[in-house]
Design an enzyme around this catalytic site. Structure first.
Site, PDB file in Angstrom:
ATOM      1  N   ASP A 120      37.767  31.528  47.585  1.00 23.32           N
ATOM      2  CA  ASP A 120      36.849  31.233  48.857  1.00 23.32           C
ATOM      3  C   ASP A 120      35.468  31.823  47.870  1.00 23.32           C
ATOM      4  O   ASP A 120      34.182  31.645  48.696  1.00 23.32           O
ATOM      5  CB  ASP A 120      37.168  32.688  49.969  1.00 23.32           C
ATOM      6  CG  ASP A 120      37.504  34.026  48.907  1.00 23.32           C
ATOM      7  OD1 ASP A 120      38.707  34.137  48.511  1.00 23.32           O
ATOM      8  OD2 ASP A 120      36.319  34.877  48.706  1.00 23.32           O
ATOM      9  N   ASP A 165      46.513  26.291  37.810  1.00 23.54           N
ATOM     10  CA  ASP A 165      47.365  27.308  37.611  1.00 23.54           C
ATOM     11  C   ASP A 165      46.998  28.429  36.767  1.00 23.54           C
ATOM     12  O   ASP A 165      46.937  28.063  35.436  1.00 23.54           O
ATOM     13  CB  ASP A 165      48.716  26.857  37.526  1.00 23.54           C
ATOM     14  CG  ASP A 165      49.693  28.074  37.941  1.00 23.54           C
ATOM     15  OD1 ASP A 165      51.047  27.830  38.028  1.00 23.54           O
ATOM     16  OD2 ASP A 165      49.331  29.273  37.664  1.00 23.54           O
ATOM     17  N   ASP A 168      42.250  38.262  41.791  1.00 21.21           N
ATOM     18  CA  ASP A 168      41.884  37.987  43.167  1.00 21.21           C
ATOM     19  C   ASP A 168      43.003  37.222  43.815  1.00 21.21           C
ATOM     20  O   ASP A 168      42.637  36.089  44.249  1.00 21.21           O
ATOM     21  CB  ASP A 168      40.569  37.607  43.591  1.00 21.21           C
ATOM     22  CG  ASP A 168      40.193  37.462  44.959  1.00 21.21           C
ATOM     23  OD1 ASP A 168      38.879  36.964  45.084  1.00 21.21           O
ATOM     24  OD2 ASP A 168      40.895  37.897  45.860  1.00 21.21           O
TER      25      ASP A 168
END
Ligand code: SAM
Length: 283
Positions: free
Chosen positions: A87, A138, A156
């Site tokens: 985000d 990944d 996070d």
């Protein structure tokens, strides 16, 4: 009560409900279902596989806490790794620190980044900053061949399910430590002490096998299950910052002025955790 409700019931059997205004976006990525809706109470809300991730109104609780405790404890954090964090909120907070030279952000799902850029402009505002490299892959693979690169690593991540499961793992933590520089600090989000106590206890058992100094710090996080969240301060060479007077006052005050939560006295206070949290992290 409006019948247009978002509600999250965690595997632990309780959660939250938010009145929805409008569904804004939905997409099944190769990793998870990405949804965004608007709400009267929290602005735009991002969920992944139906689980609460980010809201416009309370994201600062989480992003300030995961970032400024390690960054202001480290004497001169230049090269940073963010694992997950698609985000962009953690990257935004990191770039408040003048010492930052470069940030690698390794996010498995490009859909999260795109949704955040479109619906969370204040959260994703720094993802195009020239100091930031966004790597869509990944993190478990990314970290394998990295050595002695990062001053601070922030994990996070989502919960230990789906793509996030492998981020709560001894081998992964050893690879993160290998990728860190001497004097490095690693901070994973370590789940909700009340809502996900089992996950939290398992995580700290692994962290304590890998790092010499490990301690939870906690804060309110309104839209996460139980409204109370934890992060794990991990380092081999750096002590847990239990005395805020050891934190550089000039650097801390500069950050404090831009924050709604973080301040220099809180820096050590957050490590004063309730007995049950201490037991989860040391049991
Ligand atoms: N930062 C947000 C907040 O306010 O708490 C929520 C966390 S962020 C959205 C979690 C991210 O971790 C997700 O975007 C997810 O795609 C990412 N993620 C999960 N597993 C991953 C993996 N193995 N490698 C890289 N990113 C991963």
């Amino acid at each position: 009560m409006s019948e247009n409700l978002y509600h999250e019931i965690t595997p632990e059997g309780f959660g939250i409900a938010i009145e929805k205004d409008k569904d804004l976006y939905t997409k099944q990525s190769p990793f998870q279902k990405v949804d965004v809706f608007s709400s009267r109470a929290f602005g735009n809300v991002l969920t992944l596989d139906g689980l609460m991730m980010v809201t416009e109104r309370d994201e600062f609780f989480y992003h300030e806490m995961i970032t400024h405790i390690p960054m202001l404890t480290h004497k001169d954090p230049k090269n940073i790794l963010v694992i997950g964090g698609g985000d962009g909120g953690t990257v935004r907070e990191l770039l408040k620190h003048d010492s930052v030279v470069h940030i690698d952000m390794v996010e498995i799902d490009g859909e999260v980044i795109e949704a955040s850029k479109k619906y969370f402009p204040t959260v994703s505002s720094e993802l195009d900053n020239p100091k930031v490299s966004v790597l869509v892959m990944d993190a478990i693979e990314f970290i394998k061949d990295k050595t002695d690169l990062y001053d601070v690593v922030l994990i996070d991540s989502t919960d230990p399910i789906g793509p996030g499961e492998g981020l709560f793992n001894e081998g992964f933590y050893n690879n993160v430590k290998k990728a860190s520089k001497k004097g490095g600090i690693v901070v994973p989000q370590t789940e909700g002490p009340f809502a996900q106590s089992e996950n939290m206890q398992k995580t700290y058992r692994l962290l304590r096998k890998v790092f010499k100094n490990v301690a939870p710090y906690c804060s309110v996080m309104p839209t996460y299950p139980g409204g109370y969240w934890s992060w794990g301060f991990c380092s081999d060479e750096v002590d847990i910052p239990l005395d805020y007077r050891t934190i550089d006052e000039k650097r801390a005050l500069k950050i404090e002025k831009t924050c709604k939560i973080y301040n220099r006295k809180l820096h050590s206070a957050v490590f004063c955790v309730p007995n049950f949290v201490y037991e989860l992290a040391n049991g």
